[in-house]
Write a protein that holds these residues in place. Structure first.
Motif, PDB file in Angstrom:
ATOM      1  N   UNK A  49     104.687  10.419  -8.360  1.00  0.00           N
ATOM      2  CA  UNK A  49     104.676   9.516  -7.158  1.00  0.00           C
ATOM      3  C   UNK A  49     103.225   8.680  -7.185  1.00  0.00           C
ATOM      4  N   UNK A  50     102.248   9.061  -7.582  1.00  0.00           N
ATOM      5  CA  UNK A  50     101.164   8.658  -7.459  1.00  0.00           C
ATOM      6  C   UNK A  50     101.026   7.484  -8.724  1.00  0.00           C
ATOM      7  N   UNK A  51     101.600   7.642  -9.693  1.00  0.00           N
ATOM      8  CA  UNK A  51     101.785   6.695 -10.881  1.00  0.00           C
ATOM      9  C   UNK A  51     102.493   5.630 -10.495  1.00  0.00           C
ATOM     10  N   UNK A  52     103.708   5.883  -9.703  1.00  0.00           N
ATOM     11  CA  UNK A  52     104.576   5.002  -9.359  1.00  0.00           C
ATOM     12  C   UNK A  52     103.827   4.016  -8.319  1.00  0.00           C
ATOM     13  N   UNK A  53     103.182   4.742  -7.585  1.00  0.00           N
ATOM     14  CA  UNK A  53     102.493   3.705  -6.551  1.00  0.00           C
ATOM     15  C   UNK A  53     101.371   2.966  -7.199  1.00  0.00           C
ATOM     16  N   UNK A  54     100.760   3.605  -8.186  1.00  0.00           N
ATOM     17  CA  UNK A  54      99.494   2.781  -8.712  1.00  0.00           C
ATOM     18  C   UNK A  54     100.199   1.631  -9.684  1.00  0.00           C
ATOM     19  N   UNK A  55     101.149   2.153 -10.381  1.00  0.00           N
ATOM     20  CA  UNK A  55     101.813   0.941 -11.136  1.00  0.00           C
ATOM     21  C   UNK A  55     102.370  -0.137 -10.093  1.00  0.00           C
ATOM     22  N   UNK A  56     103.126   0.125  -9.025  1.00  0.00           N
ATOM     23  CA  UNK A  56     103.490  -1.112  -7.981  1.00  0.00           C
ATOM     24  C   UNK A  56     102.295  -1.908  -7.611  1.00  0.00           C
ATOM     25  N   UNK A  57     101.346  -1.161  -7.389  1.00  0.00           N
ATOM     26  CA  UNK A  57      99.895  -1.804  -6.861  1.00  0.00           C
ATOM     27  C   UNK A  57      99.468  -2.810  -7.946  1.00  0.00           C
ATOM     28  N   UNK A  58      99.378  -2.395  -9.142  1.00  0.00           N
ATOM     29  CA  UNK A  58      98.932  -2.992 -10.160  1.00  0.00           C
ATOM     30  C   UNK A  58      99.758  -4.465 -10.205  1.00  0.00           C
ATOM     31  N   UNK A  59     101.170  -4.131 -10.222  1.00  0.00           N
ATOM     32  CA  UNK A  59     102.220  -5.221 -10.410  1.00  0.00           C
ATOM     33  C   UNK A  59     101.879  -6.227  -9.202  1.00  0.00           C
ATOM     34  N   UNK A  60     101.734  -5.613  -8.157  1.00  0.00           N
ATOM     35  CA  UNK A  60     101.283  -6.744  -6.874  1.00  0.00           C
ATOM     36  C   UNK A  60     100.091  -7.411  -7.082  1.00  0.00           C
ATOM     37  N   UNK A  61      99.163  -6.661  -7.815  1.00  0.00           N
ATOM     38  CA  UNK A  61      97.714  -7.627  -7.732  1.00  0.00           C
ATOM     39  C   UNK A  61      97.794  -8.589  -8.795  1.00  0.00           C
ATOM     40  N   UNK A  62      98.716  -8.337 -10.069  1.00  0.00           N
ATOM     41  CA  UNK A  62      98.940  -9.181 -10.883  1.00  0.00           C
ATOM     42  C   UNK A  62      99.736 -10.482 -10.269  1.00  0.00           C
ATOM     43  N   UNK A  63     100.693 -10.221  -9.623  1.00  0.00           N
ATOM     44  CA  UNK A  63     101.487 -11.200  -9.014  1.00  0.00           C
ATOM     45  C   UNK A  63     100.583 -11.853  -7.977  1.00  0.00           C
TER      46      UNK A  63
END
Length: 88
Positions: A49-63
């Motif tokens: 769950x933490x890995x998914x959240x971190x990946x989504x956060x990184x994606x949102x920051x990149x966007x």
């Protein structure tokens, strides 16, 4: 007669050896099936769950970073156009 007996022993030994290998392969498949069927541990679930959240956060920051960069370029172009109009 000896040749027949020796060939029979040879083929019987070969069949037994092949059967043991197949039995071992079946056991390994069964063990892997059991591992896959076990429920996930809470620690593993939290980690995923933490890995998914971190990946989504990184994606949102990149966007967001790309959008800010694009907006900055557009504002710079507009500023240049305004300055060119003022000079004319």
């Amino acid at each position: 007669m000896k040749k027949l007996f020796l060939s029979f022993v040879f083929f019987a030994g070969t069949v037994i050896a092949i059967a043991q290998v197949e039995k071992q392969d079946d056991r390994q498949e069964t063990d892997q099936d059991k591992i896959q069927q076990e429920p996930q541990r809470p620690v593993q679930i939290d980690q995923e769950r933490r890995a998914r959240i971190d990946a989504q956060r990184a994606y949102n920051e990149e966007v967001a970073r790309k959008a800010a960069k694009k907006l900055s370029k557009e504002q710079t172009k507009e500023q240049v156009k305004k300055e060119e109009k003022e000079l004319q």
